[in-house]
Design an enzyme around this catalytic site. Structure first.
Site, mmCIF file in Angstrom:
data_model
loop_
_atom_site.group_PDB
_atom_site.id
_atom_site.type_symbol
_atom_site.label_atom_id
_atom_site.label_comp_id
_atom_site.label_asym_id
_atom_site.label_seq_id
_atom_site.Cartn_x
_atom_site.Cartn_y
_atom_site.Cartn_z
ATOM 1 N N CYS A 1 -9.936 5.013 3.735
ATOM 2 C CA CYS A 1 -11.130 5.217 4.552
ATOM 3 C C CYS A 1 -12.272 4.323 4.070
ATOM 4 O O CYS A 1 -12.514 4.192 2.864
ATOM 5 C CB CYS A 1 -11.546 6.684 4.489
ATOM 6 S SG CYS A 1 -13.058 7.046 5.432
ATOM 7 N N HIS B 1 -2.098 -6.229 -5.401
ATOM 8 C CA HIS B 1 -2.887 -6.712 -4.268
ATOM 9 C C HIS B 1 -2.914 -5.711 -3.113
ATOM 10 O O HIS B 1 -3.227 -6.067 -1.986
ATOM 11 C CB HIS B 1 -2.344 -8.059 -3.787
ATOM 12 C CG HIS B 1 -2.520 -9.153 -4.785
ATOM 13 N ND1 HIS B 1 -1.811 -10.323 -4.756
ATOM 14 C CD2 HIS B 1 -3.346 -9.255 -5.865
ATOM 15 C CE1 HIS B 1 -2.174 -11.097 -5.778
ATOM 16 N NE2 HIS B 1 -3.106 -10.461 -6.450
ATOM 17 N N TYR C 1 -3.300 -6.576 10.766
ATOM 18 C CA TYR C 1 -2.522 -5.897 9.732
ATOM 19 C C TYR C 1 -1.436 -5.014 10.325
ATOM 20 O O TYR C 1 -0.375 -4.836 9.710
ATOM 21 C CB TYR C 1 -3.443 -5.114 8.796
ATOM 22 C CG TYR C 1 -4.032 -6.029 7.743
ATOM 23 C CD1 TYR C 1 -3.324 -6.317 6.582
ATOM 24 C CD2 TYR C 1 -5.261 -6.651 7.933
ATOM 25 C CE1 TYR C 1 -3.828 -7.186 5.631
ATOM 26 C CE2 TYR C 1 -5.777 -7.518 6.987
ATOM 27 C CZ TYR C 1 -5.047 -7.779 5.840
ATOM 28 O OH TYR C 1 -5.542 -8.663 4.904
ATOM 29 N N ASN D 1 3.159 -8.315 -3.919
ATOM 30 C CA ASN D 1 3.528 -8.189 -2.514
ATOM 31 C C ASN D 1 2.923 -6.934 -1.897
ATOM 32 O O ASN D 1 2.889 -5.870 -2.519
ATOM 33 C CB ASN D 1 5.049 -8.164 -2.369
ATOM 34 C CG ASN D 1 5.680 -9.449 -2.860
ATOM 35 O OD1 ASN D 1 5.033 -10.500 -2.873
ATOM 36 N ND2 ASN D 1 6.931 -9.389 -3.276
ATOM 37 N N CYS E 1 -10.311 8.554 9.749
ATOM 38 C CA CYS E 1 -9.946 9.285 8.539
ATOM 39 C C CYS E 1 -9.787 10.770 8.870
ATOM 40 O O CYS E 1 -10.668 11.366 9.513
ATOM 41 C CB CYS E 1 -11.035 9.094 7.485
ATOM 42 S SG CYS E 1 -10.823 10.107 6.005
ATOM 43 N N CYS F 1 -12.971 12.665 6.825
ATOM 44 C CA CYS F 1 -14.403 12.536 7.109
ATOM 45 C C CYS F 1 -14.688 11.894 8.459
ATOM 46 O O CYS F 1 -15.844 11.841 8.877
ATOM 47 C CB CYS F 1 -15.090 11.743 6.000
ATOM 48 S SG CYS F 1 -14.780 9.945 6.077
ATOM 49 N N ASP G 1 4.191 -5.641 0.850
ATOM 50 C CA ASP G 1 5.232 -4.962 1.615
ATOM 51 C C ASP G 1 5.756 -3.759 0.828
ATOM 52 O O ASP G 1 5.344 -3.492 -0.299
ATOM 53 C CB ASP G 1 6.373 -5.933 1.968
ATOM 54 C CG ASP G 1 7.068 -6.503 0.738
ATOM 55 O OD1 ASP G 1 7.615 -5.727 -0.066
ATOM 56 O OD2 ASP G 1 7.077 -7.749 0.576
ATOM 57 N N ALA H 1 15.678 -14.704 -6.302
ATOM 58 C CA ALA H 1 15.753 -13.276 -6.612
ATOM 59 C C ALA H 1 17.056 -12.656 -6.117
ATOM 60 O O ALA H 1 17.711 -11.898 -6.834
ATOM 61 C CB ALA H 1 14.559 -12.556 -5.991
ATOM 62 N N THR I 1 7.097 -15.804 -8.180
ATOM 63 C CA THR I 1 5.663 -15.998 -8.044
ATOM 64 C C THR I 1 5.298 -17.418 -8.453
ATOM 65 O O THR I 1 5.871 -17.972 -9.396
ATOM 66 C CB THR I 1 4.860 -14.975 -8.881
ATOM 67 O OG1 THR I 1 3.462 -15.235 -8.729
ATOM 68 C CG2 THR I 1 5.231 -15.038 -10.354
#
Length: 250
Positions: free
Chosen positions: A129, A121, A70, A104, A155, A158, A106, A239, A196
């Site tokens: 966390c 999403h 990610y 998206n 985090c 915590c 982003d 778009a 989409t």
């Protein structure tokens, strides 16, 4: 209808709408060079199964791998810029009540200057966390293109591991984000669906909800999709081409 006729008809609907909802998918960001999930599985990532990179089980097996994936995807987004379609939505939003709900993960809408009502999403830039569920926004980490594993940050509240903010396979959508998207389409006079494919539910069901609530639905997409039959008007353009033309016509 010719493209010019469709533009005129869409502009007429948009000009008379008091509330507009815009639903955006991968095609919204494609012209900024943002890869889809599978298209981003290149190089180091090409040998991994999607479930290894984006599922609760994958996270349980190898948190460093998932966090590294990610971080790499976030770096690809940071290298990209909002396109003319993103900028047009910002201009349109400044003129009228316009809610944006996006599939998206982003941040190109925000970087263009728009306010996004719902990231259905999740977002690459909104980690949370694993223990206390608090969202935090750590400074971007340098990405080593030759390393596939990165240790998740802790985090600040915590001490638990932070996890990516995107929704994984097998997870439910964030309830607040989904509710906001539903409210946007059910209160709109006009719903514009941009880029989409209409195959991922429940997001793909939003145009039908809009129709049921009495809204007009416009699809902006260069190809036929699974939701095309839900649209009152279908504009076969992208778009980055269609949205600037529409805003200029208002």
């Amino acid at each position: 209808m010719s493209n010019a006729d469709v533009l005129s008809a869409v502009a007429e609907l948009a000009g008379s709408a008091q509330r507009v909802a815009v639903l955006t998918g991968a095609g919204m960001s494609a012209e900024s060079g943002i890869s889809t999930f599978r298209d981003a599985q290149t190089g180091l990532w090409s040998t991994f199964e999607p479930a290894d990179l984006a599922s609760p089980d994958g996270w349980a097996r190898d948190r460093n791998l998932v966090w590294g994936w990610y971080q790499w995807r976030a770096e690809l987004v940071r290298r990209s810029q909002p396109n003319a379609g993103h900028l047009a939505l910002t201009e349109w939003q400044a003129r009228t009540h316009l809610d944006i709900a996006t599939q998206n993960v982003d941040d190109l809408h925000e970087r263009a200057g728009s306010t996004v009502m719902s990231h259905v999403h999740g977002s690459l830039f909104d980690p949370r966390c694993t223990e206390c569920d608090v969202h935090s926004h750590p400074e971007p980490e340098p990405v080593d293109e030759y390393a596939d594993r990165v240790t998740p940050p802790l985090c600040p509240y915590c001490g638990g591991d932070m996890r990516p903010g995107a929704v994984w396979f097998g997870e439910s959508l964030p309830e607040d984000q989904w509710r906001a998207a539903v409210e946007a389409v059910e209160s709109a006079d006009l719903v514009v669906v941009v880029g989409t494919s209409g195959v991922v539910f429940p997001f793909a069901g939003l145009p039908a909800m809009a129709r049921s609530a009495g809204a007009s639905v416009v699809e902006i997409n260069p190809v036929e999709t699974e939701i095309s039959d839900m649209a009152d008007l279908r504009w076969r353009t992208t778009a980055a081409n269609g949205l600037p033309a529409l805003v200029a016509a208002l």
